[in-house]
Write a protein that holds these residues in place. Structure first.
Motif, PDB file in Angstrom:
ATOM      1  N   ALA A 179      16.876  -5.204   2.618  1.00 29.87           N
ATOM      2  CA  ALA A 179      17.839  -4.233   2.103  1.00 29.87           C
ATOM      3  C   ALA A 179      17.125  -2.905   1.861  1.00 29.87           C
ATOM      4  CB  ALA A 179      18.456  -4.742   0.804  1.00 29.87           C
ATOM      5  N   PRO A 180      17.766  -1.781   2.158  1.00 31.81           N
ATOM      6  CA  PRO A 180      17.109  -0.474   2.000  1.00 31.81           C
ATOM      7  C   PRO A 180      17.000  -0.064   0.532  1.00 31.81           C
ATOM      8  CG  PRO A 180      19.366  -0.189   2.750  1.00 31.81           C
ATOM      9  CD  PRO A 180      19.111  -1.664   2.759  1.00 31.81           C
ATOM     10  N   THR A 181      16.033  -0.653  -0.146  1.00 28.92           N
ATOM     11  CA  THR A 181      15.757  -0.324  -1.545  1.00 28.92           C
ATOM     12  C   THR A 181      14.428   0.418  -1.618  1.00 28.92           C
ATOM     13  OG1 THR A 181      14.526  -2.363  -1.970  1.00 28.92           O
ATOM     14  CG2 THR A 181      16.923  -2.456  -2.229  1.00 28.92           C
ATOM     15  N   GLY A 182      13.974   0.693  -2.824  1.00 28.52           N
ATOM     16  CA  GLY A 182      12.707   1.404  -2.988  1.00 28.52           C
ATOM     17  C   GLY A 182      11.486   0.519  -2.891  1.00 28.52           C
ATOM     18  N   PHE A 183      11.673  -0.763  -2.542  1.00 33.97           N
ATOM     19  CA  PHE A 183      10.549  -1.703  -2.550  1.00 33.97           C
ATOM     20  C   PHE A 183      10.223  -2.237  -1.157  1.00 33.97           C
ATOM     21  CE2 PHE A 183      12.714  -1.950  -6.660  1.00 33.97           C
ATOM     22  CZ  PHE A 183      11.672  -1.602  -7.503  1.00 33.97           C
ATOM     23  N   THR A 184      10.666  -1.543  -0.128  1.00 31.83           N
ATOM     24  CA  THR A 184      10.467  -2.054   1.224  1.00 31.83           C
ATOM     25  C   THR A 184       9.205  -1.472   1.855  1.00 31.83           C
ATOM     26  OG1 THR A 184      11.850  -0.287   2.114  1.00 31.83           O
ATOM     27  CG2 THR A 184      12.935  -2.350   1.579  1.00 31.83           C
ATOM     28  N   GLY A 185       8.773  -2.140   2.936  1.00 29.64           N
ATOM     29  CA  GLY A 185       7.684  -1.616   3.739  1.00 29.64           C
ATOM     30  C   GLY A 185       6.311  -2.108   3.325  1.00 29.64           C
ATOM     31  N   GLY A 186       5.341  -1.837   4.185  1.00 29.54           N
ATOM     32  CA  GLY A 186       3.957  -2.182   3.923  1.00 29.54           C
ATOM     33  C   GLY A 186       3.585  -3.554   4.462  1.00 29.54           C
ATOM     34  N   PHE A 187       2.281  -3.739   4.696  1.00 34.72           N
ATOM     35  CA  PHE A 187       1.766  -5.000   5.228  1.00 34.72           C
ATOM     36  C   PHE A 187       0.548  -5.428   4.419  1.00 34.72           C
ATOM     37  CE2 PHE A 187       3.951  -2.890   8.680  1.00 34.72           C
ATOM     38  CZ  PHE A 187       4.679  -3.915   9.271  1.00 34.72           C
ATOM     39  N   ASN A 188       0.415  -6.724   4.231  1.00 33.42           N
ATOM     40  CA  ASN A 188      -0.805  -7.274   3.647  1.00 33.42           C
ATOM     41  C   ASN A 188      -1.800  -7.490   4.783  1.00 33.42           C
ATOM     42  OD1 ASN A 188       0.500  -7.559   1.062  1.00 33.42           O
ATOM     43  ND2 ASN A 188       1.513  -9.381   1.873  1.00 33.42           N
ATOM     44  N   THR A 189      -2.875  -6.741   4.781  1.00 35.33           N
ATOM     45  CA  THR A 189      -3.865  -6.846   5.859  1.00 35.33           C
ATOM     46  C   THR A 189      -5.116  -7.606   5.431  1.00 35.33           C
ATOM     47  OG1 THR A 189      -4.775  -4.691   5.243  1.00 35.33           O
ATOM     48  CG2 THR A 189      -3.058  -4.722   6.944  1.00 35.33           C
ATOM     49  N   LYS A 190      -5.204  -7.914   4.135  1.00 32.11           N
ATOM     50  CA  LYS A 190      -6.314  -8.700   3.599  1.00 32.11           C
ATOM     51  C   LYS A 190      -5.743  -9.784   2.690  1.00 32.11           C
ATOM     52  CE  LYS A 190      -9.547  -4.786   3.581  1.00 32.11           C
ATOM     53  NZ  LYS A 190     -10.416  -3.920   2.732  1.00 32.11           N
ATOM     54  N   PRO A 191      -6.497 -10.850   2.432  1.00 36.20           N
ATOM     55  CA  PRO A 191      -5.994 -11.896   1.537  1.00 36.20           C
ATOM     56  C   PRO A 191      -5.569 -11.333   0.183  1.00 36.20           C
ATOM     57  CG  PRO A 191      -7.955 -12.663   2.666  1.00 36.20           C
ATOM     58  CD  PRO A 191      -7.811 -11.202   3.016  1.00 36.20           C
ATOM     59  N   VAL A 192      -4.437 -11.826  -0.309  1.00 35.88           N
ATOM     60  CA  VAL A 192      -3.929 -11.434  -1.625  1.00 35.88           C
ATOM     61  C   VAL A 192      -4.362 -12.513  -2.617  1.00 35.88           C
ATOM     62  CG1 VAL A 192      -1.885 -10.915  -3.009  1.00 35.88           C
ATOM     63  CG2 VAL A 192      -1.961 -10.241  -0.590  1.00 35.88           C
ATOM     64  N   PHE A 193      -5.349 -12.185  -3.433  1.00 37.78           N
ATOM     65  CA  PHE A 193      -5.881 -13.148  -4.388  1.00 37.78           C
ATOM     66  C   PHE A 193      -5.104 -13.057  -5.700  1.00 37.78           C
ATOM     67  CE2 PHE A 193      -9.495 -12.096  -1.597  1.00 37.78           C
ATOM     68  CZ  PHE A 193      -9.806 -13.369  -1.130  1.00 37.78           C
ATOM     69  N   LEU A 194      -4.828 -14.211  -6.275  1.00 37.93           N
ATOM     70  CA  LEU A 194      -4.130 -14.264  -7.555  1.00 37.93           C
ATOM     71  C   LEU A 194      -5.134 -14.322  -8.701  1.00 37.93           C
ATOM     72  CD1 LEU A 194      -1.268 -16.803  -6.717  1.00 37.93           C
ATOM     73  CD2 LEU A 194      -1.275 -14.310  -6.502  1.00 37.93           C
ATOM     74  N   PRO A 195      -4.780 -13.725  -9.860  1.00 41.67           N
ATOM     75  CA  PRO A 195      -3.523 -13.029 -10.139  1.00 41.67           C
ATOM     76  C   PRO A 195      -3.459 -11.667  -9.451  1.00 41.67           C
ATOM     77  CG  PRO A 195      -4.984 -12.861 -12.024  1.00 41.67           C
ATOM     78  CD  PRO A 195      -5.668 -13.774 -11.051  1.00 41.67           C
ATOM     79  N   ALA A 196      -2.224 -11.229  -9.168  1.00 42.83           N
ATOM     80  CA  ALA A 196      -2.011  -9.958  -8.477  1.00 42.83           C
ATOM     81  C   ALA A 196      -0.752  -9.299  -9.018  1.00 42.83           C
ATOM     82  CB  ALA A 196      -1.871 -10.187  -6.973  1.00 42.83           C
ATOM     83  N   HIS A 197      -0.743  -7.970  -9.005  1.00 42.73           N
ATOM     84  CA  HIS A 197       0.451  -7.238  -9.423  1.00 42.73           C
ATOM     85  C   HIS A 197       1.575  -7.455  -8.410  1.00 42.73           C
ATOM     86  CE1 HIS A 197      -1.338  -5.126 -12.796  1.00 42.73           C
ATOM     87  NE2 HIS A 197      -2.397  -4.850 -12.053  1.00 42.73           N
ATOM     88  N   ALA A 198       2.809  -7.394  -8.882  1.00 44.68           N
ATOM     89  CA  ALA A 198       3.963  -7.624  -8.012  1.00 44.68           C
ATOM     90  C   ALA A 198       3.954  -6.687  -6.807  1.00 44.68           C
ATOM     91  CB  ALA A 198       5.257  -7.456  -8.807  1.00 44.68           C
TER      92      ALA A 198
END
Length: 334
Positions: A179-198
């Motif tokens: 949905a065209p909201t303000g939270f779209t786009g971008g790619f994770n190009t490296k591992p996302v380690f937890l904990p992580a910000h939303a």
């Protein structure tokens, strides 16, 4: 000096009032009148259990698989102010209740992930490790799985779309849109380690899922649209009877957008039954002290579910399509 103090006091008071009003609006949920739960059962055992957002457990009595499986559902204060982690005990509790309601053993054949925002992807690697599943999705989703040390043998990347089989189910991933909201786009190009910000959970690619099963004849029978976005023409060339239609953010969009969304997702594939999903406030839990809870709509500050629901009711009556708002823990039989 007194004037300066007065101004400072006034500013502080205004700030406190503003913060209080914001908190009130974020905790105020519109009321929703739910229809009677769907009761019909099928002889072939094909069914799906709705678990909030776009999380759904599907089974034919032999194989069980998930869409997303987001069960942690952290409160808004944690989402806004802290880094997020999987709530292991909550996820296990919801999964146990899920398998019990499905009357199935605690084994998952697979998990397809709609896109890589945290409310779709964060719990999937944990569930995969717990219940022996494979996580299927985009490269961005694979980086979230890698960040949780999910073995590569349990990760399948279908970047531009493709097909995957879970038992006799066949699930086709179609590249779609958020949905065209303000939270779209971008790619994770490296591992996302937890904990992580939303906000570290980038969207990646958004998918629609087209579901087939030989028990319901040749060709697909259901389309799942987790997010309220679409790519024009994405659903040409096939038809389905059932559509599970994502609603997140739809109420803040224009009438024209909502009508086009309905056309592309419902009328183009010729659906006769529509079930509304991802309309709920996913900072509210699915269970409390072991007891299942009903869902609440997103606060009106963030979405306008009553408006979008009213418009979809109007379209459904106009086009002769049945419309049902799914509540948590509700089963749909095919």
């Amino acid at each position: 000096m007194r004037t300066v103090r007065f101004i400072l006091y006034a500013l502080c008071a205004s700030a406190l009032v503003g913060i209080g009003a914001l908190v009130f609006m974020l905790k105020s949920h519109p009321t929703v009148e739910f229809p009677q739960p769907l009761q019909q059962k099928s002889a072939n055992g094909l069914r799906t259990l709705f678990l909030g957002t776009s999380s759904m457990a599907w089974t034919d009595g032999q194989t069980t698989w998930l869409v997303d499986g987001f069960f942690s559902r952290q409160p808004l204060s944690k989402v806004a102010l802290t880094r997020l982690n999987v709530d292991n005990s909550q996820v296990r509790a919801v999964a146990a209740a899920m398998f019990k309601r499905l009357n199935m053993p605690s084994v998952l054949g697979g998990i397809v992930v709609a896109h890589s925002h945290y409310d779709h992807s964060m719990d999937a690697p944990f569930l995969a490790k717990e219940y022996g599943a494979k996580v299927v999705g985009s490269e961005s989703t694979s980086q979230i799985a890698k960040g949780q040390d999910l073995p590569s043998t349990q990760i399948e990347v279908l970047q531009g779309g493709g097909q995957v089989k879970f038992g006799e189910f066949e699930v086709r991933l179609i590249q779609s849109a958020h949905a065209p909201t303000g939270f779209t786009g971008g790619f994770n190009t490296k591992p996302v380690f937890l904990p992580a910000h939303a906000l570290q959970f980038k969207e990646g690619i958004s998918y629609s899922f087209v579901v087939s099963h030989p028990g319901l004849g040749p060709g697909p029978f259901a389309l799942i649209q987790p997010s309220a976005g679409f790519v024009e023409g994405q659903n040409k060339g096939f038809s389905v009877k059932h559509v599970f239609l994502g609603m997140g953010g739809l109420g803040k969009l224009s009438y024209a957008y909502i009508e086009n969304y309905w056309r592309e997702m419902v009328l183009v594939p010729g659906a006769t039954h529509v079930y509304l999903i991802h309309w709920d406030d996913f900072t509210q839990p699915l269970m409390k002290q072991g007891e299942p809870l009903a869902l609440k709509p997103m606060p009106k500050l963030l979405d306008d579910f009553p408006r979008s629901l009213e418009l979809l009711k109007m379209f459904s009556e106009r086009d002769g399509v049945s419309l049902h708002v799914l509540n948590s823990w509700e089963m749909v039989y095919f």
